[in-house]
Design an enzyme around this catalytic site. Structure first.
Site, PDB file in Angstrom:
ATOM      1  N   ASP A 132     -48.884  64.454  30.381  1.00 27.70           N
ATOM      2  CA  ASP A 132     -48.826  64.731  28.938  1.00 27.70           C
ATOM      3  C   ASP A 132     -50.001  65.588  28.460  1.00 27.70           C
ATOM      4  OD1 ASP A 132     -46.765  62.968  29.123  1.00 27.70           O
ATOM      5  OD2 ASP A 132     -47.507  61.572  27.601  1.00 27.70           O
ATOM      6  N   HIS A 278     -51.947  62.276  32.530  1.00 27.96           N
ATOM      7  CA  HIS A 278     -52.303  63.334  31.573  1.00 27.96           C
ATOM      8  C   HIS A 278     -52.937  64.525  32.289  1.00 27.96           C
ATOM      9  CE1 HIS A 278     -51.884  59.840  28.941  1.00 27.96           C
ATOM     10  NE2 HIS A 278     -51.699  60.692  27.948  1.00 27.96           N
TER      11      HIS A 278
END
Ligand SMILES: [Zn+2]
Length: 318
Positions: A132, A278
């Protein structure tokens, strides 16, 4: 003395003759038809068949090299088109407009441990890594390099305003075969009106499509917030809202360790699972450090890595 002069004179004449013949061959012996792209060599009889054959061979070789390059280019273009087509394949209808944390796979009874333990009939264990908050300078390209080295395809939930800043990174991500999901335009947590929510989704989707040709049908809400208007809009637009079943907790950046990330992920890993990681939003050096070990460990545990669209393709329900 006279003999030497005679010899020099003869030698000059020989050189002049050779030059004249070469000039004839180069200037008149060959005519190249420039009227078509495919250069056609029109042979003219010079009586020097051997030289002609040599030139013909090198011309043919040059044409072949040109044709091979064009061929390779066409193949690469087709492969890229095929990749984009695959990434653009509609997600199965049972997942459209739904929120998914993990996927129950075809041919698998998740509740039956006996089936799972019987290796001979056990279906492959599939898992999807997701990243992300990118694209992010320094971080995304390092993640991509690790994935390439490990031959793993993943899914990147990108933030629109980051895509705008670093378009080459999202292009590279798609070119390397990874799937793209929508993670809103501005990555904020406040409540959105229906039109503001739609704008967050549409603006990101349009930019990703413009840059990569990929139309994503996956959405992940920032911070996993399900009730601030973004998810409602995504459901309405038939996105699959993709949450996660495996939390690496790498969002605790600076307050965790490489080993903790690996341990958190392995503890929760399941077939049909979706792993939260992430590649953006700040310094992700812990994620980058942990990633090779995480992938190696999951491989050791028998997992095959798939993108989220591939996982949905193999899924029956959620
Ligand atoms: Zn996020």
């Amino acid at each position: 003395m006279a003999n030497r002069h005679l010899f020099a004179w003869q030698r000059s004449l020989s050189i002049a003759l050779v030059l004249a013949v070469l000039g004839f061959v180069a200037g008149f012996g060959w005519r190249v038809d420039h009227s078509t792209n495919q250069k056609t060599v029109l042979p003219v009889s010079t009586g020097m068949q051997q030289d002609k054959a040599g030139l013909e061979t090198s011309k043919a070789k040059a044409i072949k090299v040109q044709q091979d390059a064009a061929h390779q280019k066409a193949i690469a273009k087709l492969a890229q088109e095929e990749k984009v087509k695959r990434l653009n394949a509609a997600i199965p209808v049972q997942f459209q407009g739904k929120t998914i944390r993990e996927v129950k796979l075809k041919g698998k009874d998740n509740s039956n441990t006996q089936v799972r333990q019987t290796k001979a009939i056990a279906p492959p264990k599939l898992i999807a890594l997701t990243f992300d908050d990118g694209p992010w300078p320094q971080m995304t390209s390092k993640v991509l390099d690790i994935l390439k080295k490990q031959n793993v395809k993943a899914t990147f939930f990108v933030v629109g305003k980051q895509v705008e800043k670093h378009p080459h990174l999202v292009k590279q991500t798609v070119a390397e075969g990874h799937a793209i999901g929508n993670h809103s335009w501005s990555h904020q947590y406040h409540h959105y009106s229906p039109s503001a929510a739609a704008h967050e989704l549409d603006k990101t989707a349009a930019l990703v499509h413009k840059l990569t040709g990929v139309k994503t049908s996956l959405f992940r809400p920032p911070a996993g917030i399900l009730n601030n208007g973004l998810v409602a809009s995504a459901h309405q637009k038939k996105y699959a809202v993709v949450m996660w079943s495996v939390d690496s907790k790498d969002w605790r950046s600076g307050r965790t360790t490489k080993q903790a990330l690996v341990d958190n992920s392995l503890k929760e890993a399941n077939s049909g699972g979706i792993v939260l990681l992430h590649d953006g939003g700040g310094d992700r050096s812990e994620t980058i450090e942990a990633l090779p070990q995480l992938i190696t460990q999951l491989k050791k545990h028998g997992y095959t890595f798939v993108t989220v669209p591939e996982l949905l393709e193999k899924g029956v329900s959620f």
